[in-house]
Design a protein around this motif. Structure first.
Motif, PDB file in Angstrom:
ATOM      1  N   SER A   3       0.809  -1.224   0.000  1.00  0.00           N
ATOM      2  CA  SER A   3       0.000   0.000   0.000  1.00  0.00           C
ATOM      3  C   SER A   3       0.839   1.269   0.000  1.00  0.00           C
ATOM      4  N   SER A   4       2.158   1.135   0.091  1.00  0.00           N
ATOM      5  CA  SER A   4       3.031   2.306   0.131  1.00  0.00           C
ATOM      6  C   SER A   4       2.963   3.091  -1.171  1.00  0.00           C
ATOM      7  N   ALA A   5       3.247   4.378  -1.083  1.00  0.00           N
ATOM      8  CA  ALA A   5       3.255   5.226  -2.276  1.00  0.00           C
ATOM      9  C   ALA A   5       4.269   4.722  -3.290  1.00  0.00           C
ATOM     10  N   CYS A   6       5.404   4.263  -2.813  1.00  0.00           N
ATOM     11  CA  CYS A   6       6.438   3.745  -3.715  1.00  0.00           C
ATOM     12  C   CYS A   6       5.888   2.618  -4.574  1.00  0.00           C
ATOM     13  N   PHE A   7       5.235   1.650  -3.947  1.00  0.00           N
ATOM     14  CA  PHE A   7       4.747   0.496  -4.712  1.00  0.00           C
ATOM     15  C   PHE A   7       3.612   0.893  -5.637  1.00  0.00           C
ATOM     16  N   VAL A   8       2.674   1.680  -5.140  1.00  0.00           N
ATOM     17  CA  VAL A   8       1.512   2.055  -5.942  1.00  0.00           C
ATOM     18  C   VAL A   8       1.931   2.848  -7.180  1.00  0.00           C
ATOM     19  N   PHE A   9       2.862   3.796  -7.000  1.00  0.00           N
ATOM     20  CA  PHE A   9       3.283   4.642  -8.120  1.00  0.00           C
ATOM     21  C   PHE A   9       4.242   3.908  -9.052  1.00  0.00           C
ATOM     22  N   TRP A  10       5.271   3.287  -8.497  1.00  0.00           N
ATOM     23  CA  TRP A  10       6.311   2.707  -9.349  1.00  0.00           C
ATOM     24  C   TRP A  10       6.026   1.267  -9.747  1.00  0.00           C
ATOM     25  N   GLY A  11       4.827   0.782  -9.355  1.00  0.00           N
ATOM     26  CA  GLY A  11       4.321  -0.447  -9.931  1.00  0.00           C
ATOM     27  C   GLY A  11       3.374  -0.168 -11.074  1.00  0.00           C
ATOM     28  N   SER A  12       3.262   1.108 -11.456  1.00  0.00           N
ATOM     29  CA  SER A  12       2.270   1.518 -12.446  1.00  0.00           C
ATOM     30  C   SER A  12       2.868   1.928 -13.788  1.00  0.00           C
ATOM     31  N   VAL A  13       4.178   2.022 -13.881  1.00  0.00           N
ATOM     32  CA  VAL A  13       4.821   2.435 -15.122  1.00  0.00           C
ATOM     33  C   VAL A  13       6.047   1.559 -15.373  1.00  0.00           C
ATOM     34  N   ILE A  14       6.505   1.563 -16.609  1.00  0.00           N
ATOM     35  CA  ILE A  14       7.693   0.785 -16.974  1.00  0.00           C
ATOM     36  C   ILE A  14       8.928   1.571 -16.564  1.00  0.00           C
ATOM     37  N   GLU A  15       9.630   1.062 -15.585  1.00  0.00           N
ATOM     38  CA  GLU A  15      10.840   1.709 -15.081  1.00  0.00           C
ATOM     39  C   GLU A  15      11.829   0.655 -14.607  1.00  0.00           C
ATOM     40  N   LEU A  16      13.074   1.076 -14.452  1.00  0.00           N
ATOM     41  CA  LEU A  16      14.115   0.156 -14.004  1.00  0.00           C
ATOM     42  C   LEU A  16      14.136   0.021 -12.479  1.00  0.00           C
ATOM     43  N   PHE A  17      13.507   0.951 -11.779  1.00  0.00           N
ATOM     44  CA  PHE A  17      13.599   0.977 -10.323  1.00  0.00           C
ATOM     45  C   PHE A  17      13.071  -0.278  -9.633  1.00  0.00           C
ATOM     46  N   PRO A  18      11.958  -0.878 -10.071  1.00  0.00           N
ATOM     47  CA  PRO A  18      11.538  -2.119  -9.403  1.00  0.00           C
ATOM     48  C   PRO A  18      12.568  -3.242  -9.501  1.00  0.00           C
ATOM     49  N   PHE A  19      13.319  -3.278 -10.593  1.00  0.00           N
ATOM     50  CA  PHE A  19      14.372  -4.287 -10.726  1.00  0.00           C
ATOM     51  C   PHE A  19      15.508  -4.000  -9.745  1.00  0.00           C
ATOM     52  N   ALA A  20      15.834  -2.719  -9.591  1.00  0.00           N
ATOM     53  CA  ALA A  20      16.829  -2.341  -8.589  1.00  0.00           C
ATOM     54  C   ALA A  20      16.321  -2.656  -7.193  1.00  0.00           C
ATOM     55  N   GLY A  21      15.006  -2.435  -6.977  1.00  0.00           N
ATOM     56  CA  GLY A  21      14.417  -2.753  -5.683  1.00  0.00           C
ATOM     57  C   GLY A  21      14.551  -4.230  -5.341  1.00  0.00           C
ATOM     58  N   PHE A  22      14.457  -5.083  -6.353  1.00  0.00           N
ATOM     59  CA  PHE A  22      14.631  -6.523  -6.112  1.00  0.00           C
ATOM     60  C   PHE A  22      16.007  -6.823  -5.545  1.00  0.00           C
ATOM     61  N   THR A  23      17.035  -6.177  -6.088  1.00  0.00           N
ATOM     62  CA  THR A  23      18.392  -6.430  -5.588  1.00  0.00           C
ATOM     63  C   THR A  23      18.554  -5.927  -4.150  1.00  0.00           C
ATOM     64  N   ILE A  24      17.857  -4.838  -3.812  1.00  0.00           N
ATOM     65  CA  ILE A  24      17.894  -4.337  -2.435  1.00  0.00           C
ATOM     66  C   ILE A  24      17.248  -5.347  -1.493  1.00  0.00           C
ATOM     67  N   ILE A  25      16.063  -5.845  -1.870  1.00  0.00           N
ATOM     68  CA  ILE A  25      15.361  -6.805  -1.015  1.00  0.00           C
ATOM     69  C   ILE A  25      16.147  -8.103  -0.910  1.00  0.00           C
ATOM     70  N   LEU A  26      16.789  -8.510  -1.999  1.00  0.00           N
ATOM     71  CA  LEU A  26      17.631  -9.708  -1.951  1.00  0.00           C
ATOM     72  C   LEU A  26      18.771  -9.516  -0.954  1.00  0.00           C
ATOM     73  N   SER A  27      19.338  -8.313  -0.896  1.00  0.00           N
ATOM     74  CA  SER A  27      20.385  -8.018   0.091  1.00  0.00           C
ATOM     75  C   SER A  27      19.856  -8.176   1.502  1.00  0.00           C
ATOM     76  N   LEU A  28      18.644  -7.674   1.743  1.00  0.00           N
ATOM     77  CA  LEU A  28      18.038  -7.785   3.074  1.00  0.00           C
ATOM     78  C   LEU A  28      17.725  -9.247   3.401  1.00  0.00           C
ATOM     79  N   PHE A  29      17.265  -9.987   2.395  1.00  0.00           N
ATOM     80  CA  PHE A  29      16.934 -11.400   2.606  1.00  0.00           C
ATOM     81  C   PHE A  29      18.168 -12.204   3.007  1.00  0.00           C
ATOM     82  N   LEU A  30      19.256 -12.053   2.261  1.00  0.00           N
ATOM     83  CA  LEU A  30      20.478 -12.804   2.582  1.00  0.00           C
ATOM     84  C   LEU A  30      21.088 -12.332   3.889  1.00  0.00           C
ATOM     85  N   LEU A  31      20.926 -11.057   4.210  1.00  0.00           N
ATOM     86  CA  LEU A  31      21.402 -10.548   5.494  1.00  0.00           C
ATOM     87  C   LEU A  31      20.695 -11.249   6.650  1.00  0.00           C
TER      88      LEU A  31
END
Length: 483
Positions: free
Chosen positions: A167-195
């Protein structure tokens, strides 16, 4: 061959570095994650998958909103200064202009083949890029849920904080257009997961993490490095970081002749140009009307990321009309965003409290804290619209709030999270639709059609040439300025 290189590395490391005080201090640090931390069961995986599907559904709904904007996938910057036109093309074809590989080192060679295959099986280029974006948004949600579960939260709490993520603004807005940021976000979450992952992992997984964090966005390599440093001794940390850097370098060299106008990330000239996008530099050139204000950036980073601010029309670079929420504030009389913001600030505070007080997860808390500190420093100066980069720090901030479960006021935190989801979600949907309306107005202007088409921009050697174009009619800004 690998064992030979490993033996040589170990020999020289043991001889020249092992006895160094820095190595001894580094190896004395506690890198242990709690023994009783949760590992993922089949039920956990099902929960993560369900949350991921919900994320896909929300992203599809959000895309349906933005697709009402004529030319949304062609024009640049009309949607919160995003590069939709460039990314939509880069994700599906090696032709065009891949010059942003200077800061997204191997994003083209990693992602474009996927888009190319999707178009080969019958999807249109836009449909293929959209499918990739929606899929990665769903993956981000699922992986975030798994990361929260690794902290030891019960499944209903995992669902709650993952709903906050969606429900965050980040997800609602940047899940709505074609951008590279969600792919970068995946690498951030992967870092948190392995941590947060408790079981020992083979070094190859840490190499993959560092290749991805560096390969998608250079500054996000810090997340991979910090996660690796938190869980490894100095000897293995150096080896992993070196192998990852070398791998990205080799892939960048392979990528260069395959993708039109691709750049080397290790070329200092394109990297130095990135300083032009810092707010102090833009202010000095007179290109940044709002002026550099670190407090405004911090508000955008820690508040707007979750509770969206209204969008406004702003003129940039003489000829560009963009939407921005950098300095806007909530209109008088609106209750939902005020309630959501108040609840969010208290919830974040409880998360910080829980992260500090819960000792079994101290390694994770410190790692996330250092990652977030770097992003805070970077985005206190970099970028005209801080919200544009929110995928780079939103997962960290949301994970910090999950630590509120370990604070003394656990059930207060639950109530606050529900409040933010409801009132923040209502606000974010309203702000998205309002931004779509404003972007739709901009897309009808002749100046936008002429100067902000990706087909024009990609052929220009530099956007500095915009200085030679005639100034825009102020009436254009007034015409599309939200009421």
């Amino acid at each position: 061959m690998f064992s030979t290189f490993s033996n040589i590395y170990s020999k020289y490391y043991d001889k020249y570095v092992e006895s160094h005080p820095v190595n001894k201090l580094w190896d004395r640090l506690d890198r242990k994650v709690a023994d009783d931390a949760t590992t993922l069961s089949r039920a956990d995986i099902i929960l993560c998958a369900v949350m991921g599907l919900i994320g896909v559904a929300i992203s599809l709904w959000a895309f349906a909103q933005t697709q009402r904007v004529p030319g949304i996938n062609t024009y640049m910057s009309i949607f919160l200064q995003s590069d939709v036109g460039r990314v939509a093309e880069n994700l599906v074809t090696p032709s065009g202009n891949h010059s942003r590989t200077a800061v997204h080192p191997i994003s083209s060679i990693l992602l474009t083949p996927i888009g190319y295959v999707l178009t080969a099986i019958g999807l249109s280029p836009i449909a293929a890029a959209k499918a990739m974006t929606v899929a990665i948004c769903g993956a981000n949600v699922a992986l975030f849920a798994a990361t929260v579960r690794l902290l030891g939260l019960p499944r209903y709490a995992v669902a709650l904080f993952t709903a906050l993520f969606i429900s965050s603004a980040c997800f609602v807005f940047w899940g709505s257009v074609i951008e590279l940021f969600p792919f970068a976000g995946f690498t951030i979450i992967l870092s948190l997961f392995l941590l947060a992952y408790t079981r020992p992992l083979k070094a190859v997984w840490w190499v993959v993490l560092n290749v991805l964090t560096l390969g998608i966005t250079t500054t996000n390599w810090t997340a991979g490095l910090i996660a690796t440093a938190a869980r490894h001794r100095l000897k293995s940390f150096f080896a992993i970081a070196t192998i990852a850097l070398g791998s990205v370098g080799v892939l960048a060299v392979v990528q260069h002749p395959l993708f039109e106008k691709s750049a080397y990330f290790f070329n200092p000239i394109p990297l130095m140009r990135e300083t032009n996008f810092t707010q102090p530099a833009m202010q000095a050139k007179g290109d940044y009307k709002a002026g550099w204000n670190p407090l405004t950036n911090l508000r955008s980073l820690y508040v707007t990321t979750v509770v969206a601010m209204p969008s406004e029309v702003e003129q940039q670079n003489t000829i560009e009309l963009v939407t921005t929420n950098q300095t806007s504030s909530f209109p008088k009389g609106e209750i939902s965003p005020v309630i959501a913001t108040a609840a969010w600030v208290v919830l974040l505070g409880l998360g910080v409290w829980g992260a500090i007080s819960h000792h079994p997860l101290r390694t994770v808390a410190i790692g996330v804290g250092v990652m977030l500190a770097f992003q805070t420093l970077l985005h206190s100066v970099y970028g005209e619209v801080t919200f544009l980069y929110s995928w780079h720090f939103m997962p960290m901030i949301l994970l910090v709030t999950a630590f509120s479960w370990f604070s003394r006021y656990r059930w207060v935190a639950v109530g606050l999270a529900v409040t933010v989801i409801i009132f923040g979600g209502i606000n974010n949907v309203h702000r998205l639709q309002a931004t779509v309306t404003t972007a739709g107005c901009l897309s009808q202007l002749n100046s936008v059609k002429t100067y902000q088409s990706w087909d024009l921009i990609k052929t220009e050697p530099s956007r500095d040439t915009a200085k030679t174009y005639p100034p825009l009619d102020p009436a254009d800004i007034k015409q599309c300025q939200p009421l």
